[in-house]
Each structure stands twice: as structure tokens, then as C-alpha cells.
Write a protein that holds these residues in place. Structure first.
Motif, PDB file in Angstrom:
ATOM      1  N   ARG A   1       7.186 -54.091  -1.117  1.00 23.26           N
ATOM      2  CA  ARG A   1       6.766 -54.174   0.286  1.00 23.26           C
ATOM      3  C   ARG A   1       7.752 -53.402   1.174  1.00 23.26           C
ATOM      4  N   GLN A   2       7.366 -53.247   2.422  1.00 25.54           N
ATOM      5  CA  GLN A   2       8.229 -52.516   3.346  1.00 25.54           C
ATOM      6  C   GLN A   2       9.534 -53.257   3.569  1.00 25.54           C
ATOM      7  N   GLU A   3       9.465 -54.554   3.716  1.00 25.60           N
ATOM      8  CA  GLU A   3      10.663 -55.377   3.925  1.00 25.60           C
ATOM      9  C   GLU A   3      10.948 -56.154   2.639  1.00 25.60           C
ATOM     10  N   ARG A   4      12.146 -56.051   2.153  1.00 29.50           N
ATOM     11  CA  ARG A   4      12.506 -56.742   0.912  1.00 29.50           C
ATOM     12  C   ARG A   4      12.652 -58.248   1.149  1.00 29.50           C
ATOM     13  N   ILE A   5      12.217 -59.018   0.151  1.00 25.97           N
ATOM     14  CA  ILE A   5      12.230 -60.479   0.250  1.00 25.97           C
ATOM     15  C   ILE A   5      12.948 -61.022  -0.984  1.00 25.97           C
ATOM     16  N   LYS A   6      13.708 -62.057  -0.789  1.00 27.19           N
ATOM     17  CA  LYS A   6      14.369 -62.737  -1.910  1.00 27.19           C
ATOM     18  C   LYS A   6      13.351 -63.628  -2.608  1.00 27.19           C
ATOM     19  N   THR A   7      13.116 -63.384  -3.911  1.00 25.68           N
ATOM     20  CA  THR A   7      12.117 -64.137  -4.683  1.00 25.68           C
ATOM     21  C   THR A   7      12.740 -64.662  -5.960  1.00 25.68           C
ATOM     22  N   VAL A   8      12.059 -65.643  -6.559  1.00 26.35           N
ATOM     23  CA  VAL A   8      12.484 -66.232  -7.835  1.00 26.35           C
ATOM     24  C   VAL A   8      11.223 -66.617  -8.603  1.00 26.35           C
TER      25      VAL A   8
END
Length: 800
Positions: free
Chosen positions: A184-191
Motif C-alpha cells: 500500500r501507499q502507507e506502510r502498516i505494522k502487521t502480524v
């Protein structure tokens, strides 16, 4: 009849008492088992709870709790993900303010406990949640999958969860988590559910066994709740057992009531008899009436007590039945019985059946005794028959002796056949050796054939190059003659003329057709007269010289044309410049000659180094390739074992790899990767010893080379090392197996000494004075004395 009824009631009471007692014993055993189970679980959790018991006592006054105690995932599938997100805050302690945290840290230092992490609520900087992330498909926020179970302070715990988790999303798979984090355009912290976390910075951290061990804390909480529920049930069971013990008192009261009833009956009968006899004594009548009234009142009181006790007994019986059904529900389900009482009735029936079986057994025993007597009589008859059989056996033994003699003759024939078989085997081994020699010759021939093929390929390439060069020469000749014809240049011909040349322009890309071949044949008939050429031009032989001369002529022509075009007046200093240029040219030629001489010298030195390197490497390689097969056979104690070394680049073997293959005894050829650990260890040792035989070292150090060897292979390796250490090498071996170091000449052991500190000490033991018995294929050889290699003394010392 009344006495019989009373006795029957007593027996029924005793039977019920025995049944209840049996039930009580079985329940007592189950209670003991439950106590043992709870004791074991308490011992398992005691070690974990002992660490934080003191700090819990201190912090309960301030309302402090751990992060993992008040929160839990809403489903088990989120346990690994939540544990990964919590990370170092998994066992963190949540406190109200920084002052409380400092007090707790001071207390931990005073008690010398382990490290703890504190989260003061008033100092936490919490970023707001991104509500758009809640609407993303296929993902949930970690804050939403964590459930707060605290009765008080839920809002504060929510704040701490928001600080720890932030805007982290939970995804089903690793692929979804990666795409959600980075695509995505903005990075997100995922698990992911498996515990793989994708940070905004691009760092990816995966799950591990340590993560799974941390995630078990959520299950441990459920276990603690179940244990508490179990403790409550055990306390209730104890209370019911206490009520059950009161059944004995109730039974005594019932027995007393029954005795009072019997006495009442007897007193009524006596009263009737007295009325029949018409006793005139009024005093006795009044006394009896008063006694009768008292007895009636006592009977009523006893009946009321009995009814109350019966009601209590029914209640207790109902509770006992319920507890029995709850306790023995699994047992009854396994047996297929509705309740435990049906099972006990079946047990009584089985007991009666067992008594019947005993009676049948006794009757059968009597029958067997009579049958034994009959069999004894039959035995005497059989003895007589045995006597007759013994006579026949004696006759058969005589025939057996004769057959044994024939058997000995047959054994002699078999031995002759075995001897012939051994001779055939020896011949087979000789043939195999001849086949091996033939294979070696075949390998040499194949190598020679490969070299011949290489030379043939080179020659073919040279022929192709020469043919292409000839084609180019013919093309150049045709184009040159055609240019002379077009420009009307006069060329002296011995045979033929320029008019015979075709005016077809040929290029280098034109194919060699029949037309071009005809043109080339016509031009080949033309003979040019070179008699009018100068001697300098006739001396030109090589193509390069001709090209160089032509280039010079072109340059001279171009330079003369340029000079003619530019020259307006003669330059008087041209001779001086010409001389300077000639001097400079002479210096350049001298430097060029010196550089060519130096290059030749370097090339010669390089060739010498290359030949010396090839010679040294081939000398070592040939020696090792021959010796390694012998050493491998000696270690394996089998002539069928083979060790083969081959180079990837036979021309320059030091530029390529070396292939090492071993054929274990009794096995087919396999690559080194498919061999077992012991076979690889023996192959490596034989390679080391082969290299050592080419250029021996002062001594060798082997570190636990017997780790993958069994006892038989250890015996083979140690016998080889002992044979080689007598003359060729000295070896220091580090080993932990008795089968290996018991065959050494001397032992050195290292141990730690705790005298005002830990020190390493050494023990030495000389084994040479002690004889060593070596076994080879199950046969004992001579006892060699270790003292042949050194002094006849053993020392056991512990140096400081």
C-alpha cells in the motif's frame, strides 16, 4: 415369626451398610487420586509463582497488576500474534504512576530479585487509533482481539493496550500480512496468526519455539481457573463425605427405634395378658397405664425423630446419588450403565454367580479325582507299551549308528566340495584383480582417446579458419583486379588479361555459389608478371608486412597530398625537426625492444612457475590417489573397499575441484553425501593419513573423530593408528569413548578443583606397562606390551 422378621431386617441393614461402606471406600480412593493430581499441578506452578509472590504482596496495596493477567485474546488462534506484538511487554507490570514504579524497583533491588518492566500509566504517550484500519477487509486490529477481564481499571488497561499494540493489524496468513504491510501507499505494522511480524521499516521477524512457549501463558490461566473450580468441587465432596459419616449415627437411631417398637409390641402383649388375668391390684394397673402412656409418648417422639432422620436420610441419599452420578458419570458412560447403583447391583449378582461357580468347581474337582484314578490305571497300561517301544528303540539305535557312518562319508565329500569352492573363489578374486587392471588400462586408453579427440577438434578448427582466410583472399583479389579494370590500370600478365574478369561486385556476405566459384576459377588461371616490381616489394612475404607497407604508402600519399594542399612556402627548419623526430623514434624503438625483452622474460618465468606448480601438485595428487586406496583398505580390513580421487580439470588440476568417492565394504558405489556418518568419518581419516604420508607433520591432533563410529569401526581405526604410530606418526587424540582411549599409550584428564575458587587440574596415566589384548575378527592375537614404546613405569599425578 416376628423374630425371623427382625433378623431379616437386621441382615438387610447390614447388607446396605456394607454397600454404602464399599461406595465410601471407592470414593475415598478417588478423592485421594484427585488430591495427588492437584498436588502435582501445585508443584509445577509453585516454581513460577515463587518468583513473584513477594512482589505481589507488596504491590497489591497499590492496586498494581501484570499486563498478561488482566487481558487475554478473544480466541486461541490469536495467542501467537498477541504474544508477538506484546514482545518485551508480555510480563510487564502496570502501575498507576512513576512514583509507584520507582518504589517497586527499590523493593526489587532490596530483595535482589530478577529484572521487571514497569509501565506507569501517567507517563505513557499513547498515539490515537486509526479508525480506517478497522474497516480493512481480512484484518483486525490487535487492540480489538484482546479482551480486558479486569473488574476495575478497565479504561486504564485499555490505554496500556493502545500504547503496546498501537495500530498493528492481525492477518490470517503471512502472504496477506506482507501485502497489507508493504503493498500500500502507507506502510502498516502487521502480524500473522503464526507470529510473523512485518515492521514499517521493512524488518521481518518470524515466530519461534520461544514464542510458542510464551504463548502457553494464556492456557496456563485457564488451567488455573480450572484448578480453582476443582478445589471448590473437592471441598464440596469433603462436606458430603462428612454428611455420609453421619449415616452411622442415623443407623444407630433407626436400630434404637426398631428396638423400641419391638419392646412396645412385647409390652402390649403383656398388657393384654394382664387384662385377661384380671389383676385386682389397681396400683399395678395404674402404674402400668402410666408406663404405657410414657411409652406411647416416647414412641411418638422416636417416630418423629425417625421421620425427621428419614427425611434427612432421603435428602442425603438424594445428594449422594447426585454426587455419585456426577463423579461416576464418565465411568458409567464407559461401562454403559445409567447409574452406579445399577453397577453395584450387577456386582452383587456377579458375587452370587461366583458362589455358584465355586460349587460347580468343587463338584468338578470331585469328578476330576475319579478321572485321575482312571488315568493312573491307563498309565500302567501305557508303561507296558513303553517297554515294548524301548525294545524297538534299541533296534533303531543300531540302524542310527550305521547311518552315522554313512553321514561321515558324506561329510568328507562335502569338505572336498567346500575346498573346491574355496579354490574357485580364489580364482574369482584373481579374475577380479585382472578385471581391475583391465579397467585401469581402459581408463588410460580412454584418456588418450579424449586427447586425440581434442587434437582433432583443434585441427578441424584450424582448417575452417584457413578456408575462411582463403575465401577472403580470393574475394580481395577479385575486387582488386576489378578495380584495376575499372580504373584502366595497366597490369602485366603472363597468361590471360583483365578483360576476362567479370564485373560482378562481390561482398564478404555473399554466399559461395557456383557463379562465384566459376569466377574464382577463371581468376586463378590469370598469372600476373611480378618481374618489374622492386626488390623491396618482392621481399614482402607475410600478409601483415604487405598490409603495413600498403598502409605506409597510403599515409605517405595522404601526407604528401596534405602537404601539397597546405604548403605555401618551404620550411627551412624541417630538417632539424626531422632529426628530432628520428631521435625520438629511435628512443621509442629502444624502449619498445626493452619492454618486449622484459615481457618475454616474465612469460618464461611464468611458464617455469606454472610447470613447477603443476609438477608439485601432480606429484602430491598422484601419491595421495595411490596411497589413499591402500590406507582405506587397511582401515576397513577388507580388500573390496575402494577410495578414488579424480580431478575436475586434468590439464590444470589445481584450478578445479577434486572428487573424492569411497566404496564401503559390501556396498555398491554411492556418492559421499549418501554415506553414513561412520563411513564419512573413516573416509576423512584415510584422506588425512594419505596427505600425511606425502609430507609428514611432527604430530597430529584429532578432536573426537570417533563421535560417529561404532565399536567395530573404533577398533579398526585404533589398530591402524597404533600400527602407524610405531614408525610414521605421533598422534594426540581427544576422545570420550572408552573403546578408543583405552588403547592409547598414555592418558591426560582435565577436571575442576573447588579450593577457594575453581581451578583446572590435570591427571596423567601411563598405560604402556599394561598389556593390551587386540581382537581381530573374533580371534585373539598376541598380547603386545605397551612398554616396547617407552619406559616401564606408570605415573598418576595431579599437577597444581
Amino acid at each position: 415369626r416376628q423374630r425371623h422378621d427382625n433378623e431379616q431386617k437386621k441382615t438387610e441393614g447390614l447388607n446396605t451398610h456394607q454397600v454404602i461402606r464399599a461406595r465410601g471406600n471407592s470414593r475415598a480412593q478417588q478423592v485421594k487420586q484427585m488430591k495427588l493430581i492437584t498436588g502435582e499441578t501445585k508443584q509445577n506452578t509453585k516454581h513460577r509463582e515463587h518468583k513473584t509472590v513477594k512482589i505481589k504482596q507488596e504491590v497489591t496495596k497499590q492496586g498494581i497488576r501484570r499486563l498478561d493477567t488482566g487481558n487475554c485474546p478473544i480466541h486461541k488462534k490469536y495467542q501467537l500474534a498477541v504474544t508477538k506484538v506484546f514482545g518485551r511487554y508480555m510480563n510487564a507490570i502496570v502501575v498507576a504512576s512513576e512514583k509507584v514504579a520507582r518504589d517497586c524497583i527499590r523493593f526489587i533491588k532490596e530483595e535482589r530479585m530478577g529484572r521487571e518492566t514497569f509501565l506507569p500509566i501517567d507517563n505513557l504517550v499513547v498515539s490515537p487509533l486509526n479508525e480506517r484500519l478497522r474497516k480493512m477487509p481480512g484484518a483486525k486490529m490487535v487492540v480489538d482481539v484482546v479482551q480486558v477481564n479486569a473488574p476495575t481499571g478497565a479504561a486504564q488497561l485499555r490505554k496500556v493496550l493502545q500504547f503496546v499494540c498501537g495500530n498493528t493489524l492481525v492477518c490470517e496468513t503471512i502472504k496477506e500480512a506482507r501485502s497489507m504491510a508493504f503493498d500500500r501507499q502507507e506502510r502498516i505494522k502487521t502480524v500473522s496468526l503464526e507470529g510473523t511480524m512485518f515492521e514499517k521499516s521493512g524488518v521481518i521477524s518470524g515466530g519461534s519455539t520461544n514464542l510458542r512457549a510464551k504463548a502457553r501463558c494464556w492456557d496456563e490461566k485457564d488451567m488455573l481457573q480450572l484448578k480453582e473450580r476443582k478445589n471448590q468441587l473437592t471441598t464440596e465432596l469433603r462436606d458430603l463425605m462428612r454428611l455420609k459419616r453421619k449415616e452411622l449415627d442415623l443407623k444407630q437411631i433407626v436400630a434404637q427405634a426398631q428396638g423400641a417398637q419391638t419392646r412396645l409390641k412385647y409390652s402390649k402383649r403383656e398388657l393384654e395378658n394382664l387384662w385377661k388375668k384380671n389383676i385386682p391390684k389397681c396400683q399395678e394397673i395404674s402404674r402400668m397405664e402410666s408406663e404405657l402412656a410414657n411409652l406411647d409418648s416416647q414412641i411418638q417422639m422416636q417416630q418423629e425423630n425417625v421421620e425427621a432422620k428419614d427425611a434427612e436420610i432421603k435428602k442425603i441419599r438424594y445428594t449422594i446419588d447426585q454426587m455419585e452420578d456426577s463423579v461416576f458419570s464418565d465411568f458409567c458412560a464407559e461401562i454403559g450403565v445409567d447409574s452406579i447403583r445399577e453397577f453395584e447391583q450387577e456386582r452383587l449378582k456377579q458375587q452370587t454367580e461366583l458362589d455358584k461357580k465355586r460349587l460347580e468347581f468343587e463338584s468338578q474337582h470331585a469328578r476330576l479325582n475319579t478321572w485321575i484314578k482312571y488315568e493312573q490305571e491307563q498309565l500302567e497300561q501305557q508303561r507296558k507299551k513303553v517297554q515294548k517301544l524301548e525294545d524297538t528303540i534299541s533296534k533303531e539305535e543300531k540302524t542310527m549308528t550305521e547311518q552315522r557312518k554313512e553321514e561321515q562319508k558324506l561329510l568328507a565329500v562335502v569338505e572336498e566340495g567346500q575346498n573346491k569352492l574355496l579354490e574357485c573363489k580364489n580364482q574369482l578374486l584373481a579374475k577380479k584383480s585382472e578385471v581391475a587392471a583391465a579397467k585401469a588400462e581402459l581408463d588410460q586408453k580412454t584418456q588418450i582417446l579424449q586427447e586425440i579427440n581434442r587434437d582433432l577438434v583443434k585441427f578441424q578448427q584450424e582448417i575452417m579458419t584457413t578456408e575462411t582466410a582463403m575465401e577472403q583472399k580470393r574475394l580481395a583479389k577479385h575486387n582488386l583486379l576489378l578495380a584495376c579494370k575499372i580504373q584502366n590500370l595497366q597490369i602485366n600478365m603472363l597468361s590471360g588479361s583483365l578483360n576476362e574478369i567479370s564485373e560482378v561486385q562481390l561482398d564478404t556476405d555473399s554466399e559461395s555459389t557456383t557463379a562465384t566459384m566459376n569466377i574464382y576459377e577463371k581468376e586463378a588461371r590469370l598469372v600476373i608478371d611480378y618481374s618489374d616490381l622492386e626488390a623491396e616489394l618482392k621481399s614482402l612475404q607475410a600478409e601483415q608486412e604487405v598490409e603495413a607497407y600498403l598502409e605506409k604508402l597510403r599515409e605517405s600519399v595522404s601526407s604528401i597530398e596534405g602537404v601539397l594542399q597546405r604548403t605555401t612556402a618551404p620550411n627551412l627548419k624541417a630538417l632539424e625537426k626531422m632529426r628530432a623526430v628520428k631521435d625520438k623514434l629511435q628512443g621509442v624503438k629502444e624502449a619498445f625492444d626493452a619492454s618486449t625483452i622484459a615481457a618475454r622474460k616474465c612469460n618464461q618465468e611464468f611458464e617455469q612457475v606454472k610447470s613447477q606448480r603443476t609438477q608439485l601438485f601432480s606429484q602430491c595428487f598422484e601419491h595421495v590417489s595411490v596411497v589413499i586406496d591402500q590406507i582405506y583398505k587397511r582401515i576397513c580390513r577388507n580388500r573390496s573397499a575402494q577410495a578414488i580421487l579424480s580431478a575436475d580439470n586434468p590439464e590444470e588440476p589445481y584450478l578445479g575441484g577434486i572428487n573424492y568417492n569411497c566404496v564401503a565394504p559390501g556396498k555398491r558405489f554411492m556418492s559421499m553425501d549418501n554415506l553414513s556418518g561412520g563411513e564419512k568419518a573413516i573416509a576423512a581419516l584415510s584422506f588425512i593419513f594419505a596427505i600425511h604420508s606425502f609430507r609428514p607433520a611432527p604430530f597430529l591432533i584429532l578432536d573426537e573423530v570417533d563421535a560417529a563410529l561404532d565399536n567395530t569401526n573404533i577398533g579398526k581405526v585404533t589398530s591402524f593408528i597404533r600400527e602407524e604410530s610405531r614408525e610414521n606418526m605421533q598422534i594426540i587424540v581427544i576422545s570420550l569413548k572408552e573403546e578408543f582411549f583405552s588403547r592409547a599409550d598414555s592418558l591426560l584428564g582435565v577436571y575442576s578443583d573447588f579450593d577457594e575458587g575453581m581451578f583446572s587440574c590435570i591427571l596423567t596415566l601411563d598405560l604402556r606397562p599394561y598389556p593390551l589384548v587386540e581382537d581381530d575378527n573374533g580371534k585373539q592375537t598376541d598380547k603386545e606390551s605397551r612398554s616396547d614404546r617407552g619406559q616401564d613405569s606408570a605415573s598418576l599425578e595431579s599437577p597444581p
